[in-house]
Design an enzyme around this catalytic site. Sequence first.
Site, PDB file in Angstrom:
ATOM      1  N   ASP A  41      52.916 -42.442 -13.091  1.00  0.00           N
ATOM      2  CA  ASP A  41      52.152 -43.546 -12.525  1.00  0.00           C
ATOM      3  C   ASP A  41      52.358 -43.517 -11.000  1.00  0.00           C
ATOM      4  OD1 ASP A  41      50.804 -46.137 -12.389  1.00  0.00           O
ATOM      5  OD2 ASP A  41      52.815 -46.953 -12.014  1.00  0.00           O
TER       6      ASP A  41
ATOM      7  N   ASP B  97      51.315 -46.571  -8.279  1.00  0.00           N
ATOM      8  CA  ASP B  97      51.713 -47.847  -7.653  1.00  0.00           C
ATOM      9  C   ASP B  97      52.887 -48.477  -8.406  1.00  0.00           C
ATOM     10  OD1 ASP B  97      49.107 -49.044  -5.786  1.00  0.00           O
ATOM     11  OD2 ASP B  97      48.821 -47.285  -7.051  1.00  0.00           O
TER      12      ASP B  97
END
Length: 243
Positions: free
Chosen positions: A18, A20
């Site tokens: 991932d 953010d």
Amino acid sequence: MTAIAPPPPQADWALFLDVDGTLIDIAPTPSAIRRPPELPALLEGLSRRHGGAVALISGRSVDNLRQLMAPARLPAAGLHGLERLDAGGRLHRPRPLPGLDTLRRDLVAFAARRPGVVVEDKGLSLALHYRLAPACEEECRALAVALAATTPGFQLVPGKMVFELRPAGADKGTAIAAFLAEAPFRGRIPVFAGDDLTDESGFAAVAARGGFGVRIGLPQPSAAAYALASPAACRAWLASGSG
Ligand SMILES: [Mg+2]
């Protein structure tokens, strides 16, 4: 709940990351993010060490991820698994659903009357951010719930200070499964690092295929087996296996 640090990345793993809150600290708005200058080189080094089996799995669009991580070019799943740039450079992207324009109009009109509420147009989906207006959370939730219930094909996905309305049927877990069906990911031990509720489908997908998850941030109930405290700790962990 766990706070056990993961072992250093091994060369025979497939790494799914991932962005953010995992590789980069969350910012007040998605466009205000500050990418650490060393990140593209870190990702390119990881990709070499892992035979190209490193992919970004994000809520951002693939186009946005490419700009954000340039000059690094990695396979990526965008919009929580809705679109996917595979290792061969092919982009898998569905057509926008017919209700998208009406949804956008309703959300923009709502946000225009509430300072700090921001609509992020992701092309196939729309996100209502209230990080700058936390008092508006319940109003935002009520609107998102109502729109999801009345717009065919869309589902509501809550995240950190955001409600996203997106086409149903794909999530980060389905994107990871799609990568694992293809070279160079196939046959490797899958490991996914993420920080948010929308990452739990990814944690479940890697656990079901002999791998494990790494949850970034404050410890809380999660399908991830390991945890790290921050994006900086995650970057240090990734670098620890690439020397
Ligand atoms: Mg995240």
